[in-house]
Design a protein around this motif. Structure first.
Motif, mmCIF file in Angstrom:
data_model
loop_
_atom_site.group_PDB
_atom_site.id
_atom_site.type_symbol
_atom_site.label_atom_id
_atom_site.label_comp_id
_atom_site.label_asym_id
_atom_site.label_seq_id
_atom_site.Cartn_x
_atom_site.Cartn_y
_atom_site.Cartn_z
ATOM 1 N N ASN A 112 0.816 -1.208 0.000
ATOM 2 C CA ASN A 112 0.000 0.000 0.000
ATOM 3 C C ASN A 112 0.856 1.267 0.000
ATOM 4 O O ASN A 112 0.324 2.366 0.122
ATOM 5 C CB ASN A 112 -0.931 -0.007 1.216
ATOM 6 C CG ASN A 112 -1.936 -1.144 1.142
ATOM 7 O OD1 ASN A 112 -2.771 -1.175 0.251
ATOM 8 N ND2 ASN A 112 -1.837 -2.087 2.057
ATOM 9 N N GLY A 113 2.159 1.072 -0.140
ATOM 10 C CA GLY A 113 3.085 2.192 -0.207
ATOM 11 C C GLY A 113 3.555 2.654 1.153
ATOM 12 O O GLY A 113 2.740 2.993 2.013
ATOM 13 N N PHE A 114 4.878 2.630 1.390
ATOM 14 C CA PHE A 114 5.390 3.138 2.657
ATOM 15 C C PHE A 114 5.369 4.667 2.653
ATOM 16 O O PHE A 114 5.273 5.302 1.605
ATOM 17 C CB PHE A 114 6.806 2.615 2.945
ATOM 18 C CG PHE A 114 7.890 3.135 2.029
ATOM 19 C CD1 PHE A 114 8.440 4.407 2.218
ATOM 20 C CD2 PHE A 114 8.395 2.343 1.001
ATOM 21 C CE1 PHE A 114 9.448 4.881 1.399
ATOM 22 C CE2 PHE A 114 9.410 2.815 0.177
ATOM 23 C CZ PHE A 114 9.931 4.094 0.376
ATOM 24 N N THR A 115 5.448 5.242 3.826
ATOM 25 C CA THR A 115 5.510 6.696 3.967
ATOM 26 C C THR A 115 6.966 7.118 4.042
ATOM 27 O O THR A 115 7.676 6.742 4.992
ATOM 28 C CB THR A 115 4.774 7.167 5.232
ATOM 29 O OG1 THR A 115 3.405 6.777 5.147
ATOM 30 C CG2 THR A 115 4.857 8.688 5.372
ATOM 31 N N GLY A 116 7.417 7.870 3.069
ATOM 32 C CA GLY A 116 8.795 8.329 3.058
ATOM 33 C C GLY A 116 9.056 9.336 4.165
ATOM 34 O O GLY A 116 8.155 10.073 4.592
ATOM 35 N N THR A 117 10.283 9.377 4.632
ATOM 36 C CA THR A 117 10.667 10.311 5.682
ATOM 37 C C THR A 117 10.454 11.753 5.245
ATOM 38 O O THR A 117 10.171 12.620 6.069
ATOM 39 C CB THR A 117 12.134 10.060 6.090
ATOM 40 O OG1 THR A 117 12.257 8.687 6.483
ATOM 41 C CG2 THR A 117 12.578 10.950 7.229
ATOM 42 N N TYR A 118 10.604 12.000 3.952
ATOM 43 C CA TYR A 118 10.197 13.290 3.398
ATOM 44 C C TYR A 118 9.440 13.064 2.098
ATOM 45 O O TYR A 118 9.573 12.027 1.452
ATOM 46 C CB TYR A 118 11.383 14.241 3.184
ATOM 47 C CG TYR A 118 12.484 13.741 2.269
ATOM 48 C CD1 TYR A 118 12.389 13.872 0.889
ATOM 49 C CD2 TYR A 118 13.641 13.172 2.787
ATOM 50 C CE1 TYR A 118 13.390 13.437 0.053
ATOM 51 C CE2 TYR A 118 14.659 12.735 1.962
ATOM 52 C CZ TYR A 118 14.537 12.874 0.589
ATOM 53 O OH TYR A 118 15.548 12.435 -0.247
ATOM 54 N N GLY A 126 -1.660 15.730 8.035
ATOM 55 C CA GLY A 126 -2.061 16.066 6.672
ATOM 56 C C GLY A 126 -0.868 16.664 5.947
ATOM 57 O O GLY A 126 0.211 16.850 6.507
ATOM 58 N N GLY A 127 -1.042 16.965 4.688
ATOM 59 C CA GLY A 127 0.091 17.492 3.934
ATOM 60 C C GLY A 127 1.142 16.421 3.714
ATOM 61 O O GLY A 127 0.825 15.231 3.569
ATOM 62 N N HIS A 128 2.423 16.826 3.700
ATOM 63 C CA HIS A 128 3.478 15.871 3.417
ATOM 64 C C HIS A 128 4.545 15.905 4.509
ATOM 65 O O HIS A 128 4.619 16.846 5.299
ATOM 66 C CB HIS A 128 4.106 16.133 2.040
ATOM 67 C CG HIS A 128 4.715 17.496 1.894
ATOM 68 N ND1 HIS A 128 3.973 18.631 1.626
ATOM 69 C CD2 HIS A 128 5.996 17.917 1.983
ATOM 70 C CE1 HIS A 128 4.766 19.679 1.541
ATOM 71 N NE2 HIS A 128 6.006 19.279 1.760
ATOM 72 N N THR A 129 5.355 14.850 4.540
ATOM 73 C CA THR A 129 6.358 14.698 5.588
ATOM 74 C C THR A 129 7.599 15.538 5.278
ATOM 75 O O THR A 129 7.921 15.821 4.125
ATOM 76 C CB THR A 129 6.776 13.227 5.737
ATOM 77 O OG1 THR A 129 7.183 12.710 4.453
ATOM 78 C CG2 THR A 129 5.622 12.389 6.255
ATOM 79 N N PHE A 130 8.290 15.908 6.361
ATOM 80 C CA PHE A 130 9.518 16.679 6.272
ATOM 81 C C PHE A 130 10.667 15.856 6.849
ATOM 82 O O PHE A 130 10.511 15.186 7.876
ATOM 83 C CB PHE A 130 9.396 17.999 7.050
ATOM 84 C CG PHE A 130 8.345 18.924 6.510
ATOM 85 C CD1 PHE A 130 8.412 19.402 5.212
ATOM 86 C CD2 PHE A 130 7.278 19.323 7.309
ATOM 87 C CE1 PHE A 130 7.440 20.260 4.714
ATOM 88 C CE2 PHE A 130 6.301 20.186 6.820
ATOM 89 C CZ PHE A 130 6.395 20.658 5.516
ATOM 90 N N GLY A 131 11.829 15.958 6.204
ATOM 91 C CA GLY A 131 12.949 15.106 6.555
ATOM 92 C C GLY A 131 13.890 15.663 7.611
ATOM 93 O O GLY A 131 13.543 16.533 8.408
#
Length: 351
Positions: A112-118, A126-131
């Motif tokens: 189902n797709g991993f969540t990248g660190t960024y 919500g939004g997107h992850t920051f590294g």
């Protein structure tokens, strides 16, 4: 959800330099670990994402997925870590947890797709992850790793990407005593492939286009160096290698290397992401010697911990150049020219 504001370094568009900005991190939930980031490695993926070379970048981009630091807070249900522990975070901060891949400790292949660190989908805010180009990060404890206390901390950071990217295929294809492993490309990935293959007990060869890297390769642990542009040297190693780790990050001709694989040998691509458009890959050497071309991503959390424990036992770390956060744009330009031996690491105290 409550948040905290932390300083970071990121790009606000495809053409913008990275600069200081503020981002929001969530307050720790029951299963979370908060880490003060001490060092963060610099990966080619950071540059490509900041500049949208692969498409799909979400701005502002805060790169960094080779994170090492010390735990400053833990949630009420955290059982693996305590405040003050050294900890690390690699390329993933979440996955679905219930697909076949996740159940078998292969979160990097989460169906189902991993969540990248960024640049991943932030399930909490919500939004997107920051590294990791930032002061702190908050991560579910399952995706946090323990760091051996005896290792040079700054030089541990690249193990979280360059290290595990080469460790995973070495382990999957059973590199060890009695096996013959070759490495194509001597950069951030290649130098780790040599160190780890040698640490596992394999006989290690570097393929290089020029003789200039011979001394460096031997210092890193290579038993042999083969100049791939020299026909006589390539002919001398036909049918020799059980495994080839190809770390070259751009399109190139893999056909000459296929001839050097043994029966049942495998060439694993870990550097180049994309299509071979200019070079046709011949199936003849594959069919007549049951050779394979394969690909490999990073490793799962359990495998990455295995790598860190192995490196702690054998005192293996990356060769690095430590930089200040404010030098990142220059570092990106130098990285494009391969002007680093072999990985930049940011001293996050400079932020």
């Amino acid at each position: 959800m409550s948040t905290i504001t932390v300083k970071a370094y990121g790009a606000e568009s495809t053409t913008a330099d990275l600069k200081e900005l503020n981002i929001e991190r969530r307050e720790v939930t029951a299963k979370d670990v908060e880490i003060e980031i001490l060092y963060c490695g610099v990966c080619h993926s950071d540059l490509h994402t900041a500049r949208n070379d692969w498409g799909g970048s979400l701005y502002p981009v805060v790169p960094g997925h080779e994170i090492v630091g010390r735990i400053t807070n833990v949630g009420s249900e955290v059982s693996k870590f305590k405040v003050g522990d050294l900890a690390a975070v690699g390329c993933m901060v979440d996955s679905c947890g219930h697909c076949d891949s996740c159940k078998h400790d292969l979160e990097q292949y989460c169906q189902n797709g991993f969540t990248g660190t960024y640049n991943g989908k932030d399930k909490h805010l919500g939004g997107h992850t920051f590294g990791g180009y930032s002061q702190k990060v908050v991560v579910d404890e399952h995706f946090v790793l323990s760091v051996p206390e005896n290792l040079e901390l700054a030089a541990v950071a690249p193990l979280l990407c360059a290290g595990i990217t080469t460790w995973s295929p070495l382990r999957h294809w059973n590199a060890g005593p009695g096996s013959k492993v070759a490495v194509v490309g001597l950069g951030g990935l290649g130098h780790m492939a040599i160190k780890l293959a040698k640490g596992l007990g394999a006989e290690v060869t570097l393929f290089s286009r020029t003789p200039g890297k011979t001394d460096d390769a031997r210092q890193l642990g290579a038993d042999h160096v083969v100049i791939s542009t020299d026909d006589s040297q390539m002919n001398a190693v036909k049918g020799k290698f059980d495994l080839i780790i190809d770390t070259v990050p751009y399109e190139h001709d893999i056909n000459p290397y296929m001839q050097t694989l043994s029966l049942n040998g495998t060439l694993v691509l870990v550097g180049f992401v994309g299509e071979f458009q200019e070079t046709e890959v011949s199936t003849r050497p594959m069919i007549f010697q049951r050779r394979s071309v394969a690909g490999s991503l990073i490793g799962g959390i359990a495998e990455t911990q295995e790598l860190l424990d192995f490196c702690g036992k054998h005192n293996i770390v990356s060769d690095i150049e430590l930089i200040k956060m404010q030098d990142i744009n220059n570092a990106y330009e130098r990285m494009l020219k391969s002007d680093v031996k072999y990985r930049f690491v940011i001293d996050m105290q400079s932020l």
